[in-house]
Write a protein that holds these residues in place. Structure first.
Motif, PDB file in Angstrom:
ATOM      1  N   TRP A  76      -9.883  18.230  -8.181  1.00  0.00           N
ATOM      2  CA  TRP A  76     -10.198  16.809  -8.419  1.00  0.00           C
ATOM      3  C   TRP A  76      -9.028  15.910  -7.999  1.00  0.00           C
ATOM      4  O   TRP A  76      -9.229  14.848  -7.404  1.00  0.00           O
ATOM      5  CB  TRP A  76     -10.526  16.594  -9.886  1.00  0.00           C
ATOM      6  CG  TRP A  76     -11.933  16.921 -10.243  1.00  0.00           C
ATOM      7  CD1 TRP A  76     -12.402  17.975 -10.956  1.00  0.00           C
ATOM      8  CD2 TRP A  76     -13.091  16.158  -9.872  1.00  0.00           C
ATOM      9  NE1 TRP A  76     -13.755  17.943 -11.062  1.00  0.00           N
ATOM     10  CE2 TRP A  76     -14.225  16.821 -10.405  1.00  0.00           C
ATOM     11  CE3 TRP A  76     -13.293  14.988  -9.147  1.00  0.00           C
ATOM     12  CZ2 TRP A  76     -15.514  16.365 -10.230  1.00  0.00           C
ATOM     13  CZ3 TRP A  76     -14.587  14.526  -8.980  1.00  0.00           C
ATOM     14  CH2 TRP A  76     -15.681  15.215  -9.508  1.00  0.00           C
ATOM     15  N   ASP A  77      -7.792  16.360  -8.337  1.00  0.00           N
ATOM     16  CA  ASP A  77      -6.628  15.569  -7.934  1.00  0.00           C
ATOM     17  C   ASP A  77      -6.507  15.494  -6.416  1.00  0.00           C
ATOM     18  O   ASP A  77      -6.190  14.434  -5.847  1.00  0.00           O
ATOM     19  CB  ASP A  77      -5.362  16.195  -8.535  1.00  0.00           C
ATOM     20  CG  ASP A  77      -5.370  16.123 -10.053  1.00  0.00           C
ATOM     21  OD1 ASP A  77      -6.082  15.233 -10.599  1.00  0.00           O
ATOM     22  OD2 ASP A  77      -4.697  16.936 -10.708  1.00  0.00           O
ATOM     23  N   ARG A  78      -6.778  16.618  -5.727  1.00  0.00           N
ATOM     24  CA  ARG A  78      -6.705  16.616  -4.266  1.00  0.00           C
ATOM     25  C   ARG A  78      -7.756  15.689  -3.663  1.00  0.00           C
ATOM     26  O   ARG A  78      -7.473  14.927  -2.733  1.00  0.00           O
ATOM     27  CB  ARG A  78      -6.895  18.043  -3.747  1.00  0.00           C
ATOM     28  CG  ARG A  78      -6.696  18.190  -2.236  1.00  0.00           C
ATOM     29  CD  ARG A  78      -6.941  19.635  -1.810  1.00  0.00           C
ATOM     30  NE  ARG A  78      -8.316  20.007  -2.071  1.00  0.00           N
ATOM     31  CZ  ARG A  78      -9.340  19.677  -1.283  1.00  0.00           C
ATOM     32  NH1 ARG A  78      -9.130  18.976  -0.187  1.00  0.00           N
ATOM     33  NH2 ARG A  78     -10.562  20.049  -1.584  1.00  0.00           N
ATOM     34  N   GLN A  79      -8.979  15.735  -4.185  1.00  0.00           N
ATOM     35  CA  GLN A  79     -10.033  14.851  -3.676  1.00  0.00           C
ATOM     36  C   GLN A  79      -9.703  13.388  -3.920  1.00  0.00           C
ATOM     37  O   GLN A  79      -9.998  12.525  -3.085  1.00  0.00           O
ATOM     38  CB  GLN A  79     -11.377  15.205  -4.323  1.00  0.00           C
ATOM     39  CG  GLN A  79     -11.926  16.549  -3.890  1.00  0.00           C
ATOM     40  CD  GLN A  79     -13.274  16.853  -4.544  1.00  0.00           C
ATOM     41  OE1 GLN A  79     -13.783  16.016  -5.297  1.00  0.00           O
ATOM     42  NE2 GLN A  79     -13.826  18.034  -4.273  1.00  0.00           N
ATOM     43  N   CYS A 130       0.830  -1.216   0.000  1.00  0.00           N
ATOM     44  CA  CYS A 130       0.000   0.000   0.000  1.00  0.00           C
ATOM     45  C   CYS A 130       0.861   1.262   0.000  1.00  0.00           C
ATOM     46  O   CYS A 130       0.557   2.244  -0.692  1.00  0.00           O
ATOM     47  CB  CYS A 130      -0.941  -0.007   1.215  1.00  0.00           C
ATOM     48  SG  CYS A 130      -2.214  -1.281   1.155  1.00  0.00           S
ATOM     49  N   THR A 131       1.956   1.230   0.778  1.00  0.00           N
ATOM     50  CA  THR A 131       2.847   2.392   0.822  1.00  0.00           C
ATOM     51  C   THR A 131       3.491   2.623  -0.544  1.00  0.00           C
ATOM     52  O   THR A 131       3.581   3.767  -1.030  1.00  0.00           O
ATOM     53  CB  THR A 131       3.927   2.177   1.884  1.00  0.00           C
ATOM     54  OG1 THR A 131       3.302   1.933   3.148  1.00  0.00           O
ATOM     55  CG2 THR A 131       4.812   3.398   2.006  1.00  0.00           C
ATOM     56  N   ALA A 132       3.929   1.530  -1.185  1.00  0.00           N
ATOM     57  CA  ALA A 132       4.540   1.673  -2.509  1.00  0.00           C
ATOM     58  C   ALA A 132       3.532   2.190  -3.534  1.00  0.00           C
ATOM     59  O   ALA A 132       3.831   3.064  -4.358  1.00  0.00           O
ATOM     60  CB  ALA A 132       5.120   0.331  -2.957  1.00  0.00           C
ATOM     61  N   ALA A 186      -8.071   8.167  -1.571  1.00  0.00           N
ATOM     62  CA  ALA A 186      -7.126   7.057  -1.437  1.00  0.00           C
ATOM     63  C   ALA A 186      -6.589   6.969  -0.007  1.00  0.00           C
ATOM     64  O   ALA A 186      -6.467   5.883   0.565  1.00  0.00           O
ATOM     65  CB  ALA A 186      -5.965   7.235  -2.430  1.00  0.00           C
ATOM     66  N   ARG A 187      -6.303   8.145   0.606  1.00  0.00           N
ATOM     67  CA  ARG A 187      -5.820   8.149   1.988  1.00  0.00           C
ATOM     68  C   ARG A 187      -6.884   7.622   2.947  1.00  0.00           C
ATOM     69  O   ARG A 187      -6.595   6.857   3.865  1.00  0.00           O
ATOM     70  CB  ARG A 187      -5.416   9.571   2.363  1.00  0.00           C
ATOM     71  CG  ARG A 187      -4.709   9.648   3.727  1.00  0.00           C
ATOM     72  CD  ARG A 187      -4.320  11.079   4.084  1.00  0.00           C
ATOM     73  NE  ARG A 187      -3.356  11.624   3.128  1.00  0.00           N
ATOM     74  CZ  ARG A 187      -3.667  12.542   2.197  1.00  0.00           C
ATOM     75  NH1 ARG A 187      -4.899  13.014   2.127  1.00  0.00           N
ATOM     76  NH2 ARG A 187      -2.759  12.983   1.341  1.00  0.00           N
ATOM     77  N   ASN A 232       1.444   6.430  -6.837  1.00  0.00           N
ATOM     78  CA  ASN A 232       0.319   7.290  -7.252  1.00  0.00           C
ATOM     79  C   ASN A 232       0.634   8.767  -7.038  1.00  0.00           C
ATOM     80  O   ASN A 232       0.273   9.615  -7.862  1.00  0.00           O
ATOM     81  CB  ASN A 232      -0.936   6.914  -6.464  1.00  0.00           C
ATOM     82  CG  ASN A 232      -1.461   5.545  -6.841  1.00  0.00           C
ATOM     83  OD1 ASN A 232      -1.236   5.078  -7.959  1.00  0.00           O
ATOM     84  ND2 ASN A 232      -2.153   4.895  -5.916  1.00  0.00           N
ATOM     85  N   ARG A 233       1.324   9.078  -5.914  1.00  0.00           N
ATOM     86  CA  ARG A 233       1.689  10.467  -5.669  1.00  0.00           C
ATOM     87  C   ARG A 233       2.654  10.974  -6.737  1.00  0.00           C
ATOM     88  O   ARG A 233       2.533  12.108  -7.234  1.00  0.00           O
ATOM     89  CB  ARG A 233       2.312  10.590  -4.274  1.00  0.00           C
ATOM     90  CG  ARG A 233       2.518  12.046  -3.843  1.00  0.00           C
ATOM     91  CD  ARG A 233       3.205  12.135  -2.489  1.00  0.00           C
ATOM     92  NE  ARG A 233       2.402  11.557  -1.444  1.00  0.00           N
ATOM     93  CZ  ARG A 233       2.687  10.430  -0.819  1.00  0.00           C
ATOM     94  NH1 ARG A 233       3.791   9.749  -1.160  1.00  0.00           N
ATOM     95  NH2 ARG A 233       1.906   9.959   0.115  1.00  0.00           N
ATOM     96  N   ILE A 234       3.614  10.103  -7.094  1.00  0.00           N
ATOM     97  CA  ILE A 234       4.577  10.525  -8.128  1.00  0.00           C
ATOM     98  C   ILE A 234       3.872  10.711  -9.466  1.00  0.00           C
ATOM     99  O   ILE A 234       4.109  11.694 -10.199  1.00  0.00           O
ATOM    100  CB  ILE A 234       5.710   9.476  -8.235  1.00  0.00           C
ATOM    101  CG1 ILE A 234       6.543   9.464  -6.957  1.00  0.00           C
ATOM    102  CG2 ILE A 234       6.590   9.767  -9.451  1.00  0.00           C
ATOM    103  CD1 ILE A 234       7.571   8.347  -6.902  1.00  0.00           C
TER     104      ILE A 234
END
Length: 379
Positions: free
Chosen positions: A310-313, A211-213, A318-319, A218-220
């Motif tokens: 939208w990206d922030r939501q 999940c961390t990976a 996901a968090r 996804n963040r990158i």
């Protein structure tokens, strides 16, 4: 009761005859074209309503009369039953008194066969084991009915006690073996549960690492996508501005008067290129174009902000999903620990119950074996 039924039948027949007569009169009145009118026959309807009310009142009175008769009959039946019970009780009492006074047991001819004191009055079957009256055909002495019965039973009880002690010893050894087997099984179950928990912990750690990976990837990707969108937007804005600048500075939009000059003196002015606008009109057109450019920039800025939102939501969703999965894993871990504790308690209770049942069964064994040994000895 028969007279009441006949009276009720006569009343019903009279009511039926009256209803039939009124129906014939109404039919003559309705189908007579001389007196028939358009609409409904209100008088007939009123008569029917009145008749219905009278019929309901008659039925209600009849029901009340039936209820009164039923109550009266119930009271009569109760009185008759009470009288019959009293007569039966008096007859039984008189019969008992007669039997007590005139039919006593000792006055009967067969009283000697049913005398309760017959055994006390009779001689004993034998006075010793060598009684001459105890012949073979007399059947007064059997195996196990000798006079030294008490000494023989004492010896048998002592022998049975020795057997019981031996059985107790064997039973205790069996219980000890069973307890050792249960302890080994409990240790095996505890070790197995420990291994299962260790495997589950490793699986949770690996899932957490995955999940961390995934979250980092996804963040990158989101950052790269945002940077790419920013570059594309900046390039598009630059191209649009260059296009607008080129158009604004071009001869077509700037309406350069020189473009209307013909190549020859025969046609000094090209009519299709001449606008004939003054300087104020040109300034107004330029101002409107500048406003359009600013409006387009504002719309693009709103689109960029909406995409960022939208990206922030999406990142927040996901968090939240990751936090919810962690919460579920913690709850499952707590439930599994509670289940292990409960299983251990149930195992202790089951072992205690088995020991109690075995001890109770053991406490019942000597009596059953005593009767078995006794029957074997007497045979």
């Amino acid at each position: 009761m028969n007279g009441l039924a006949q009276q009720r039948e006569q009343e019903e027949a009279a009511a039926l005859e009256r209803r039939r007569r009124r129906e014939l009169q109404r039919r003559e009145r309705i189908f007579n074209p001389r007196i028939r009118t358009i609409g409904i026959d209100k008088d007939a309807l009123d008569a029917q309503v009145k008749e219905r009310k009278m019929q309901e009142a008659a039925e209600k009175a009849e029901h009340e009369r039936f209820a009164h008769d039923m109550k009266k009959n119930d009271k009569l039946i109760c009185l008759l039953e009470e009288r019959q019970k009293n007569e039966i009780r008096d007859m039984n009492k008189a019969l008992n008194e007669f039997q007590k006074n005139f039919q006593r047991p000792e006055t009967r001819r067969e009283f000697d066969l049913n005398d309760p004191q017959a055994l006390k009055k009779d001689r004993p079957a034998r006075v010793s084991d060598d009684d001459p009256r105890c012949s073979i055909s007399g059947m007064q002495k059997f195996m196990g009915e000798d006079l030294n019965y008490d000494q023989r039973m004492k010896f048998q009880k002592e022998q049975l006690r020795e057997w019981s002690l031996q059985q107790q010893k064997d039973w205790k050894n069996a219980l000890a073996d069973q307890k050792l087997a249960d302890d080994l099984y409990d240790k095996f179950r505890i070790e197995l549960d420990r291994k299962i928990m260790e495997e589950q912990r490793k699986e949770e750690e690996s899932r957490r690492d995955v999940c961390t990976a995934i979250k980092t990837f996804n963040r990158i990707q989101a950052a790269e996508l945002d940077h790419k969108n920013e570059l594309e937007k900046a390039q598009k804005l630059k191209d649009d501005m260059d296009e607008i600048t080129c158009l604004l500075r071009g001869d077509f939009l700037s309406e350069n008067p020189e473009q209307a000059i013909g190549p020859s003196s025969k046609h000094p002015v090209l009519v299709d290129r001449w606008k004939g606008l003054n300087q104020e009109q040109l300034m107004a057109i330029r101002q409107f174009q500048k406003e359009q450019v600013l409006e387009k920039q504002r719309v693009r800025e709103q689109e960029r902000r909406r995409d960022a939102e939208w990206d922030r939501q999406r990142l927040q969703a996901a968090r939240a999903q990751l936090l919810w999965e962690r919460h579920q894993q913690r709850q499952e871990r707590v439930q599994r620990q509670d289940l292990d504790v409960r299983n251990a308690e149930l195992s202790q209770e089951q072992k205690a119950k088995n020991i109690y049942l075995k001890e109770e069964e053991y406490s019942n064994i000597p009596t059953e074996e005593f009767y078995a040994q006794f029957n074997t000895t007497t045979r």
